[in-house]
Design a protein around this motif. Structure first.
Motif, short mmCIF file in Angstrom:
data_model
loop_
_atom_site.label_atom_id
_atom_site.label_comp_id
_atom_site.label_asym_id
_atom_site.label_seq_id
_atom_site.Cartn_x
_atom_site.Cartn_y
_atom_site.Cartn_z
N LYS A 35 5.42 -34.65 -35.60
CA LYS A 35 6.71 -34.32 -36.21
C LYS A 35 7.64 -35.52 -36.14
N ASP A 36 8.41 -35.69 -37.13
CA ASP A 36 9.46 -36.70 -37.13
C ASP A 36 10.61 -36.18 -37.98
N ASN A 37 10.87 -34.89 -37.86
CA ASN A 37 11.89 -34.24 -38.67
C ASN A 37 13.28 -34.48 -38.08
N ILE A 38 14.22 -34.81 -38.94
CA ILE A 38 15.60 -34.95 -38.50
C ILE A 38 16.15 -33.55 -38.24
N LEU A 39 16.59 -33.33 -37.02
CA LEU A 39 17.19 -32.04 -36.68
C LEU A 39 18.66 -32.03 -37.05
N CYS A 40 19.33 -33.16 -36.76
CA CYS A 40 20.74 -33.28 -37.07
C CYS A 40 21.18 -34.72 -36.80
N THR A 41 22.41 -35.01 -37.17
CA THR A 41 23.00 -36.30 -36.84
C THR A 41 24.02 -36.08 -35.73
N SER A 42 24.45 -37.16 -35.12
CA SER A 42 25.48 -37.03 -34.08
C SER A 42 26.78 -36.50 -34.69
N GLU A 43 27.05 -36.85 -35.94
CA GLU A 43 28.24 -36.33 -36.62
C GLU A 43 28.15 -34.82 -36.83
N ASP A 44 26.95 -34.32 -37.16
CA ASP A 44 26.77 -32.87 -37.31
C ASP A 44 27.15 -32.16 -36.01
N LEU A 45 26.68 -32.68 -34.89
CA LEU A 45 26.97 -32.06 -33.59
C LEU A 45 28.47 -32.07 -33.30
N MET A 46 29.12 -33.21 -33.52
CA MET A 46 30.55 -33.31 -33.24
C MET A 46 31.36 -32.39 -34.16
N ASN A 47 31.05 -32.40 -35.45
CA ASN A 47 31.78 -31.54 -36.38
C ASN A 47 31.62 -30.07 -36.01
N TYR A 48 30.42 -29.68 -35.62
CA TYR A 48 30.18 -28.30 -35.21
C TYR A 48 31.01 -27.95 -33.98
N LEU A 49 31.02 -28.85 -32.99
CA LEU A 49 31.72 -28.56 -31.74
C LEU A 49 33.24 -28.53 -31.90
N ILE A 50 33.79 -29.35 -32.78
CA ILE A 50 35.24 -29.34 -32.93
C ILE A 50 35.70 -28.38 -34.04
N GLY A 51 34.74 -27.71 -34.66
CA GLY A 51 35.07 -26.66 -35.62
C GLY A 51 35.33 -27.13 -37.03
N ASN A 52 34.92 -28.36 -37.37
CA ASN A 52 35.14 -28.84 -38.74
C ASN A 52 34.19 -28.20 -39.74
N LYS A 53 33.05 -27.77 -39.30
CA LYS A 53 32.07 -27.15 -40.19
C LYS A 53 31.44 -25.97 -39.47
#
Length: 188
Positions: A131-149
């Motif tokens: 496997k070498d699937n992208i799970l997410c980016t660091s920006e995805d994690l931050m946006n999720y945690l701060i409630g942007n998305k």
């Protein structure tokens, strides 16, 4: 007097709100203008731009054990850009430890007596067999945690925080390794 100061106070409050990036999750992850970018300027007294440029190349090749890790070399500007892969381990009491691949871009800009290192374009990937699937980016994690998305990642908020904590530790380790290599003397 109050009427004169009120517009200035409002302007300061609006400016702070627009330009400040609150660390609402307490992780000290460098999240500026919607991007996670680890950046640090190091002083290297007595080191020439050329010396730092050469050491930066050697470090990148040695760290990632591949000459193809280097993508851009610009001797005139002193810029080195490459790709690297680190591993992070995320501790979870319920699910056990999980390992993830972290692919990233690295940029080293050299000048006489100092250099800047940037780590950006960070992608978290599966470590499973084949496997070498992208799970997410660091920006995805931050946006999720701060409630942007919403939840663009397959992780809970707790797991997302743990991934970012591990990522912070790993990126700090990469910065430390670069600095140790760049500051070594070449004396025999």
């Amino acid at each position: 007097m109050i009427k004169l100061m009120m517009p200035a106070i409002i302007l300061v409050l609006i400016t702070k709100t627009v330009f400040a990036q609150k660390d609402t999750i307490g992780l000290n992850t460098p999240f500026i203008n919607g991007a996670v970018v680890y950046e640090k300027v190091f002083n290297a007294p007595g080191k020439s731009k050329s010396d730092l440029f050469n050491k930066g190349q050697l470090w990148l090749i040695a760290r990632y054990k591949n000459i193809d890790a280097i993508q851009i070399l610009n001797d005139s500007t002193g810029r080195i850009v490459g790709k690297g892969r680190e591993m992070i381990r995320v501790r979870d009491i319920l699910r056990g430890d999980e390992d993830y691949k972290v692919d990233m871009s690295l940029q080293i800009d050299c000048k006489d007596g100092k250099y800047r290192c940037r780590i950006f374009n960070i992608k978290i990937k599966d470590t499973g067999e084949g496997k070498d699937n992208i799970l997410c980016t660091s920006e995805d994690l931050m946006n999720y945690l701060i409630g942007n998305k919403g939840n663009p990642v397959r992780f809970s908020k707790t797991a997302s925080k743990r991934i970012l904590q591990s990522l912070n530790n790993t990126m700090n380790g990469v910065m430390l390794a670069i600095n140790q290599s760049m500051s070594q003397n070449d004396d025999f």
